[in-house]
Design an enzyme around this catalytic site. Structure first.
Site, PDB file in Angstrom:
ATOM      1  N   GLU A   1      40.044  36.489  52.897  1.00 52.12           N
ATOM      2  CA  GLU A   1      38.685  36.568  52.356  1.00 52.12           C
ATOM      3  C   GLU A   1      38.402  35.390  51.427  1.00 52.12           C
ATOM      4  OE1 GLU A   1      38.504  39.893  49.694  1.00 52.12           O
ATOM      5  OE2 GLU A   1      36.773  38.935  48.787  1.00 52.12           O
TER       6      GLU A   1
ATOM      7  N   LYS B   1      40.080  48.762  42.273  1.00 50.61           N
ATOM      8  CA  LYS B   1      40.261  48.658  40.828  1.00 50.61           C
ATOM      9  C   LYS B   1      39.884  49.970  40.154  1.00 50.61           C
ATOM     10  CE  LYS B   1      39.966  43.781  40.047  1.00 50.61           C
ATOM     11  NZ  LYS B   1      39.084  42.754  40.610  1.00 50.61           N
TER      12      LYS B   1
HETATM   13  N1  PSU Z   1      37.764  43.651  44.309  1.00 49.77           N
HETATM   14  C1  PSU Z   1      38.526  42.775  43.628  1.00 49.77           C
HETATM   15  N2  PSU Z   1      38.178  41.461  43.612  1.00 49.77           N
HETATM   16  C2  PSU Z   1      37.104  40.999  44.299  1.00 49.77           C
HETATM   17  C3  PSU Z   1      36.319  41.948  45.031  1.00 49.77           C
HETATM   18  C4  PSU Z   1      36.689  43.253  45.006  1.00 49.77           C
HETATM   19  O1  PSU Z   1      39.500  43.181  43.023  1.00 49.77           O
HETATM   20  O2  PSU Z   1      36.832  39.796  44.280  1.00 49.77           O
HETATM   21  C5  PSU Z   1      35.169  41.457  45.837  1.00 49.77           C
HETATM   22  C6  PSU Z   1      35.504  41.581  47.328  1.00 49.77           C
HETATM   23  O3  PSU Z   1      34.953  40.475  48.001  1.00 49.77           O
HETATM   24  C7  PSU Z   1      34.793  42.842  47.748  1.00 49.77           C
HETATM   25  C8  PSU Z   1      33.540  42.734  46.902  1.00 49.77           C
HETATM   26  O4  PSU Z   1      34.511  42.902  49.110  1.00 49.77           O
HETATM   27  O5  PSU Z   1      34.016  42.267  45.646  1.00 49.77           O
HETATM   28  C9  PSU Z   1      32.803  44.030  46.775  1.00 49.77           C
HETATM   29  O6  PSU Z   1      31.608  43.762  46.127  1.00 49.77           O
HETATM   30  P1  PSU Z   1      30.379  44.779  46.207  1.00 49.77           P
HETATM   31  O7  PSU Z   1      30.790  45.968  45.378  1.00 49.77           O
HETATM   32  O8  PSU Z   1      29.234  44.028  45.628  1.00 49.77           O
HETATM   33  O9  PSU Z   1      30.213  45.126  47.660  1.00 49.77           O
END
Ligand code: PSU
Ligand code: MN
Length: 307
Positions: free
Chosen positions: A26, A159
Protein backbone atom coordinates in the site's frame (compact mmCIF):
# COMPACT_ATOMS: atom_id res chain seq x y z
CA UNK A 1 -7.75 11.83 -20.51
CA UNK A 2 -4.99 9.40 -19.60
CA UNK A 3 -5.61 5.68 -20.04
CA UNK A 4 -7.63 4.79 -16.93
CA UNK A 5 -6.70 1.13 -17.09
CA UNK A 6 -4.40 -0.37 -14.51
CA UNK A 7 -0.77 -0.40 -15.59
CA UNK A 8 1.42 -3.24 -14.34
CA UNK A 9 5.19 -2.87 -14.12
CA UNK A 10 7.02 -5.25 -16.42
CA UNK A 11 8.38 -7.15 -13.44
CA UNK A 12 4.90 -7.66 -11.95
CA UNK A 13 3.32 -8.59 -15.29
CA UNK A 14 6.05 -11.18 -15.96
CA UNK A 15 5.79 -12.71 -12.48
CA UNK A 16 1.99 -13.01 -12.70
CA UNK A 17 2.17 -14.51 -16.19
CA UNK A 18 4.67 -17.11 -14.97
CA UNK A 19 2.83 -17.89 -11.73
CA UNK A 20 5.63 -16.52 -9.53
CA UNK A 21 4.79 -14.92 -6.16
CA UNK A 22 3.79 -11.24 -6.04
CA UNK A 23 2.82 -9.17 -2.99
CA UNK A 24 0.90 -5.89 -3.22
CA UNK A 25 2.06 -3.02 -0.99
CA UNK A 26 0.00 0.00 0.00
CA UNK A 27 1.16 3.57 -0.61
CA UNK A 28 -0.90 5.45 2.02
CA UNK A 29 1.25 3.96 4.78
CA UNK A 30 4.22 5.56 2.97
CA UNK A 31 2.69 8.95 2.18
CA UNK A 32 0.49 9.46 5.26
CA UNK A 33 1.21 6.70 7.77
CA UNK A 34 4.94 7.26 8.33
CA UNK A 35 6.88 10.54 8.68
CA UNK A 36 9.73 11.54 6.35
CA UNK A 37 12.47 10.38 5.90
CA UNK A 38 11.52 7.07 7.54
CA UNK A 39 8.79 6.60 4.94
CA UNK A 40 11.14 6.42 1.93
CA UNK A 41 13.47 4.05 3.78
CA UNK A 42 10.49 1.90 4.73
CA UNK A 43 9.22 1.78 1.13
CA UNK A 44 12.65 0.57 -0.02
CA UNK A 45 12.95 -1.87 2.86
CA UNK A 46 9.54 -3.48 2.26
CA UNK A 47 10.46 -4.09 -1.37
CA UNK A 48 13.91 -5.41 -0.40
CA UNK A 49 12.43 -7.85 2.14
CA UNK A 50 10.25 -9.32 -0.62
CA UNK A 51 12.97 -9.41 -3.27
CA UNK A 52 15.30 -11.11 -0.80
CA UNK A 53 12.69 -13.86 -0.46
CA UNK A 54 12.27 -14.24 -4.23
CA UNK A 55 8.93 -12.38 -4.26
CA UNK A 56 8.09 -9.52 -6.63
CA UNK A 57 6.84 -6.36 -4.85
CA UNK A 58 3.91 -4.48 -6.34
CA UNK A 59 3.62 -1.11 -4.64
CA UNK A 60 0.31 0.44 -5.71
CA UNK A 61 -0.62 4.12 -6.21
CA UNK A 62 -2.14 6.45 -8.81
CA UNK A 63 0.44 8.61 -10.59
CA UNK A 64 -0.64 11.25 -13.14
CA UNK A 65 -4.00 9.54 -13.60
CA UNK A 66 -2.54 6.06 -14.13
CA UNK A 67 -3.37 3.40 -11.54
CA UNK A 68 -0.04 1.60 -11.13
CA UNK A 69 0.68 -1.88 -9.82
CA UNK A 70 4.45 -2.02 -9.39
CA UNK A 71 6.27 1.30 -9.08
CA UNK A 72 9.87 2.23 -9.92
CA UNK A 73 12.34 4.14 -7.70
CA UNK A 74 11.33 7.55 -9.09
CA UNK A 75 7.68 6.73 -8.36
CA UNK A 76 8.53 5.71 -4.79
CA UNK A 77 10.42 9.03 -4.40
CA UNK A 78 7.24 10.84 -5.41
CA UNK A 79 5.00 8.87 -3.04
CA UNK A 80 7.36 9.48 -0.11
CA UNK A 81 8.26 13.07 -0.96
CA UNK A 82 5.20 14.78 -2.43
CA UNK A 83 2.09 15.95 -0.60
CA UNK A 84 -0.14 13.36 -2.21
CA UNK A 85 -3.87 12.99 -1.65
CA UNK A 86 -5.16 9.83 0.04
CA UNK A 87 -7.40 7.93 -2.35
CA UNK A 88 -10.01 5.35 -1.49
CA UNK A 89 -11.95 3.34 -4.07
CA UNK A 90 -14.43 6.09 -4.89
CA UNK A 91 -11.65 8.51 -5.78
CA UNK A 92 -10.06 6.27 -8.43
CA UNK A 93 -12.24 7.27 -11.41
CA UNK A 94 -11.96 10.97 -10.63
CA UNK A 95 -8.17 10.78 -10.38
CA UNK A 96 -7.95 8.79 -13.61
CA UNK A 97 -10.16 11.25 -15.48
CA UNK A 98 -8.24 14.28 -14.21
CA UNK A 99 -4.71 12.92 -14.41
CA UNK A 100 -4.34 13.24 -10.65
CA UNK A 101 -1.92 11.49 -8.31
CA UNK A 102 -2.66 9.89 -4.95
CA UNK A 103 -1.56 7.28 -2.49
CA UNK A 104 -4.05 4.43 -2.17
CA UNK A 105 -5.68 3.21 1.05
CA UNK A 106 -6.12 -0.46 1.85
CA UNK A 107 -9.48 -0.33 0.03
CA UNK A 108 -8.16 1.25 -3.17
CA UNK A 109 -5.02 -0.90 -3.10
CA UNK A 110 -7.19 -4.03 -2.85
CA UNK A 111 -9.31 -2.92 -5.79
CA UNK A 112 -6.27 -2.33 -8.02
CA UNK A 113 -4.55 -5.51 -6.82
CA UNK A 114 -7.70 -7.49 -7.67
CA UNK A 115 -7.86 -5.94 -11.15
CA UNK A 116 -4.22 -6.92 -11.69
CA UNK A 117 -4.68 -10.44 -10.31
CA UNK A 118 -2.51 -10.04 -7.19
CA UNK A 119 -3.87 -12.29 -4.42
CA UNK A 120 -1.76 -11.28 -1.38
CA UNK A 121 -1.25 -7.80 0.10
CA UNK A 122 0.76 -6.52 3.08
CA UNK A 123 0.05 -3.38 5.08
CA UNK A 124 0.39 -2.08 8.64
CA UNK A 125 -3.12 -1.74 10.01
CA UNK A 126 -6.61 -1.85 8.53
CA UNK A 127 -9.12 0.97 8.66
CA UNK A 128 -12.27 0.04 10.56
CA UNK A 129 -15.20 1.27 12.59
CA UNK A 130 -14.46 4.45 14.49
CA UNK A 131 -15.35 5.06 18.11
CA UNK A 132 -18.59 7.02 18.18
CA UNK A 133 -19.71 5.44 14.90
CA UNK A 134 -23.30 5.26 16.13
CA UNK A 135 -23.59 9.02 15.72
CA UNK A 136 -21.00 9.72 13.00
CA UNK A 137 -21.46 6.66 10.71
CA UNK A 138 -17.65 6.77 10.34
CA UNK A 139 -16.57 3.40 9.04
CA UNK A 140 -13.61 2.90 6.68
CA UNK A 141 -14.30 1.83 3.11
CA UNK A 142 -11.60 -0.79 3.81
CA UNK A 143 -14.34 -3.00 5.26
CA UNK A 144 -16.51 -2.80 2.14
CA UNK A 145 -13.46 -3.51 -0.01
CA UNK A 146 -12.66 -6.61 2.05
CA UNK A 147 -16.17 -7.85 1.29
CA UNK A 148 -15.80 -7.20 -2.43
CA UNK A 149 -12.27 -8.00 -3.66
CA UNK A 150 -10.52 -11.38 -3.43
CA UNK A 151 -7.28 -10.19 -1.86
CA UNK A 152 -5.76 -11.49 1.38
CA UNK A 153 -4.58 -8.62 3.57
CA UNK A 154 -1.77 -9.30 6.04
CA UNK A 155 -2.08 -6.70 8.81
CA UNK A 156 -1.51 -6.24 12.54
CA UNK A 157 -5.23 -5.74 13.18
CA UNK A 158 -6.62 -2.27 13.69
CA UNK A 159 -5.34 0.51 15.90
CA UNK A 160 -6.80 0.70 19.37
CA UNK A 161 -7.99 4.25 18.56
CA UNK A 162 -10.79 2.54 16.58
CA UNK A 163 -13.65 0.43 17.96
CA UNK A 164 -12.13 -3.04 17.59
CA UNK A 165 -15.22 -4.99 18.68
CA UNK A 166 -17.48 -3.15 16.24
CA UNK A 167 -14.91 -3.62 13.45
CA UNK A 168 -14.89 -7.40 14.03
CA UNK A 169 -18.71 -7.46 14.06
CA UNK A 170 -18.81 -5.67 10.71
CA UNK A 171 -16.26 -8.09 9.21
CA UNK A 172 -18.51 -10.95 10.33
CA UNK A 173 -21.60 -9.32 8.78
CA UNK A 174 -19.67 -8.77 5.55
CA UNK A 175 -18.61 -12.46 5.46
CA UNK A 176 -14.90 -11.61 5.51
CA UNK A 177 -12.78 -14.45 6.94
CA UNK A 178 -10.56 -13.24 9.81
CA UNK A 179 -7.72 -15.63 10.59
CA UNK A 180 -5.07 -15.27 13.30
CA UNK A 181 -1.50 -15.99 12.22
CA UNK A 182 0.04 -17.76 15.21
CA UNK A 183 -2.56 -16.22 17.52
CA UNK A 184 -6.03 -16.94 18.93
CA UNK A 185 -6.69 -13.26 19.52
CA UNK A 186 -7.14 -10.27 17.21
CA UNK A 187 -4.06 -8.03 17.56
CA UNK A 188 -4.40 -4.29 18.11
CA UNK A 189 -1.56 -2.88 16.00
CA UNK A 190 0.97 -1.71 18.60
CA UNK A 191 0.00 -4.59 20.94
CA UNK A 192 -0.20 -8.30 20.03
CA UNK A 193 -3.57 -8.75 21.74
CA UNK A 194 -6.90 -6.98 22.15
CA UNK A 195 -9.06 -9.22 24.31
CA UNK A 196 -11.11 -10.18 21.22
CA UNK A 197 -10.87 -13.91 20.46
CA UNK A 198 -10.77 -15.20 16.88
CA UNK A 199 -12.59 -18.23 15.49
CA UNK A 200 -9.69 -19.36 13.32
CA UNK A 201 -5.96 -19.68 13.79
CA UNK A 202 -3.22 -20.86 11.40
CA UNK A 203 0.45 -21.42 12.16
CA UNK A 204 2.05 -21.70 8.73
CA UNK A 205 2.01 -20.01 5.30
CA UNK A 206 0.91 -23.32 3.76
CA UNK A 207 -2.27 -23.29 5.88
CA UNK A 208 -3.08 -19.80 4.61
CA UNK A 209 -2.40 -20.86 1.02
CA UNK A 210 -4.80 -23.80 1.45
CA UNK A 211 -7.54 -21.43 2.65
CA UNK A 212 -6.93 -19.08 -0.32
CA UNK A 213 -7.07 -22.02 -2.74
CA UNK A 214 -10.35 -23.19 -1.17
CA UNK A 215 -11.69 -19.63 -1.35
CA UNK A 216 -10.85 -19.59 -5.08
CA UNK A 217 -12.65 -22.90 -5.58
CA UNK A 218 -15.75 -21.62 -3.76
CA UNK A 219 -15.67 -18.27 -5.55
CA UNK A 220 -18.84 -16.78 -6.86
CA UNK A 221 -18.05 -14.42 -9.74
CA UNK A 222 -18.22 -10.81 -8.61
CA UNK A 223 -18.94 -11.72 -5.01
CA UNK A 224 -15.78 -13.18 -3.54
CA UNK A 225 -14.52 -11.50 -0.41
CA UNK A 226 -10.95 -10.98 0.63
CA UNK A 227 -9.45 -12.25 3.87
CA UNK A 228 -7.85 -10.65 6.91
CA UNK A 229 -4.70 -12.43 8.07
CA UNK A 230 -4.21 -10.93 11.52
CA UNK A 231 -0.48 -11.04 12.25
CA UNK A 232 0.52 -9.72 15.68
CA UNK A 233 3.55 -7.49 16.15
CA UNK A 234 6.44 -9.72 17.34
CA UNK A 235 6.53 -9.85 21.16
CA UNK A 236 10.01 -8.28 21.42
CA UNK A 237 8.97 -5.33 19.24
CA UNK A 238 5.55 -4.64 20.82
CA UNK A 239 4.78 -1.49 22.77
CA UNK A 240 4.69 -1.80 26.53
CA UNK A 241 1.01 -2.07 27.51
CA UNK A 242 1.14 0.40 30.39
CA UNK A 243 2.81 3.08 28.23
CA UNK A 244 0.37 2.37 25.40
CA UNK A 245 -2.66 2.76 27.68
CA UNK A 246 -1.28 5.94 29.27
CA UNK A 247 -0.43 7.65 25.95
CA UNK A 248 -3.78 6.71 24.38
CA UNK A 249 -5.70 8.11 27.35
CA UNK A 250 -3.68 11.35 27.04
CA UNK A 251 -4.40 11.46 23.30
CA UNK A 252 -8.17 11.07 23.73
CA UNK A 253 -8.19 13.72 26.46
CA UNK A 254 -6.17 16.13 24.28
CA UNK A 255 -8.51 15.63 21.30
CA UNK A 256 -11.48 16.29 23.53
CA UNK A 257 -9.91 19.42 25.05
CA UNK A 258 -9.00 20.75 21.57
CA UNK A 259 -12.58 19.99 20.44
CA UNK A 260 -11.28 18.02 17.46
CA UNK A 261 -14.19 16.43 15.61
CA UNK A 262 -15.02 14.20 12.67
CA UNK A 263 -12.34 13.06 10.26
CA UNK A 264 -9.73 15.29 11.90
CA UNK A 265 -9.82 13.08 15.02
CA UNK A 266 -7.70 10.16 13.77
CA UNK A 267 -4.83 12.26 12.30
CA UNK A 268 -4.83 14.32 15.52
CA UNK A 269 -4.66 11.21 17.72
CA UNK A 270 -1.96 9.54 15.64
CA UNK A 271 0.28 12.62 15.54
CA UNK A 272 -0.21 13.08 19.28
CA UNK A 273 0.67 9.43 19.93
CA UNK A 274 3.92 9.52 17.90
CA UNK A 275 4.94 12.66 19.76
CA UNK A 276 3.86 11.64 23.25
CA UNK A 277 5.48 8.21 22.93
CA UNK A 278 8.82 9.81 22.10
CA UNK A 279 8.90 7.94 18.80
CA UNK A 280 8.28 4.49 20.31
CA UNK A 281 4.93 4.10 18.52
CA UNK A 282 6.73 4.78 15.23
CA UNK A 283 9.36 2.10 15.89
CA UNK A 284 6.62 -0.40 16.71
CA UNK A 285 4.75 0.62 13.55
CA UNK A 286 7.84 -0.04 11.40
CA UNK A 287 8.51 -3.38 13.09
CA UNK A 288 4.98 -4.69 12.59
CA UNK A 289 4.82 -3.53 8.97
CA UNK A 290 8.15 -5.21 8.18
CA UNK A 291 6.88 -8.40 9.81
CA UNK A 292 3.63 -8.27 7.80
CA UNK A 293 5.58 -7.88 4.57
CA UNK A 294 7.76 -10.89 5.43
CA UNK A 295 4.72 -13.06 6.26
CA UNK A 296 2.90 -11.92 3.10
CA UNK A 297 5.97 -12.96 1.09
CA UNK A 298 5.85 -16.45 2.62
CA UNK A 299 2.10 -16.74 2.03
CA UNK A 300 2.42 -15.62 -1.62
CA UNK A 301 5.23 -18.13 -2.12
CA UNK A 302 3.17 -21.00 -0.64
CA UNK A 303 0.14 -19.94 -2.70
CA UNK A 304 2.16 -19.80 -5.94
CA UNK A 305 3.66 -23.23 -5.17
CA UNK A 306 0.23 -24.78 -4.58
CA UNK A 307 -1.32 -23.46 -7.81
N1 PSU B 1 -4.06 2.31 9.69
C1 PSU B 1 -2.78 2.59 10.02
N2 PSU B 1 -2.05 3.40 9.21
C2 PSU B 1 -2.56 3.92 8.07
C3 PSU B 1 -3.92 3.60 7.74
C4 PSU B 1 -4.62 2.80 8.57
O1 PSU B 1 -2.31 2.11 11.03
O2 PSU B 1 -1.86 4.64 7.35
C5 PSU B 1 -4.48 4.12 6.46
C6 PSU B 1 -4.67 2.95 5.48
O3 PSU B 1 -4.36 3.41 4.18
C7 PSU B 1 -6.14 2.63 5.58
C8 PSU B 1 -6.70 4.03 5.76
O4 PSU B 1 -6.65 1.99 4.46
O5 PSU B 1 -5.78 4.66 6.64
C9 PSU B 1 -8.10 4.04 6.29
O6 PSU B 1 -8.55 5.35 6.25
P1 PSU B 1 -10.11 5.69 6.30
O7 PSU B 1 -10.53 5.38 7.72
O8 PSU B 1 -10.19 7.13 5.97
O9 PSU B 1 -10.77 4.79 5.30
MN1 MN C 1 -13.77 7.71 7.66
Amino acid sequence: MTDPRVQLSEEVADALAEGRPVVALESTIISHGLPRPHNREAAAEFEAVLRGAGVVPATIAVLDGVPRVGIDEAGLDRIAGEELAKASVRDLPVLAARGGSAATTVAATMRLAALAGVRVFATGGLGGVHRGFATTFDESADLGALAAYPVAVVCAGVKSVLDIGATLERLETLSVPVVGYGTDEFPSFWLPDSGHPLDWRVDSPEEVAAILTAQDALAQPGATPGLVLANPVPADAAWNRADHDRVLAQAFAAADAAKVRGKAVTPFLLAFIVDASGGTSLEVNLALARNNVAVAGRVATAYAASA
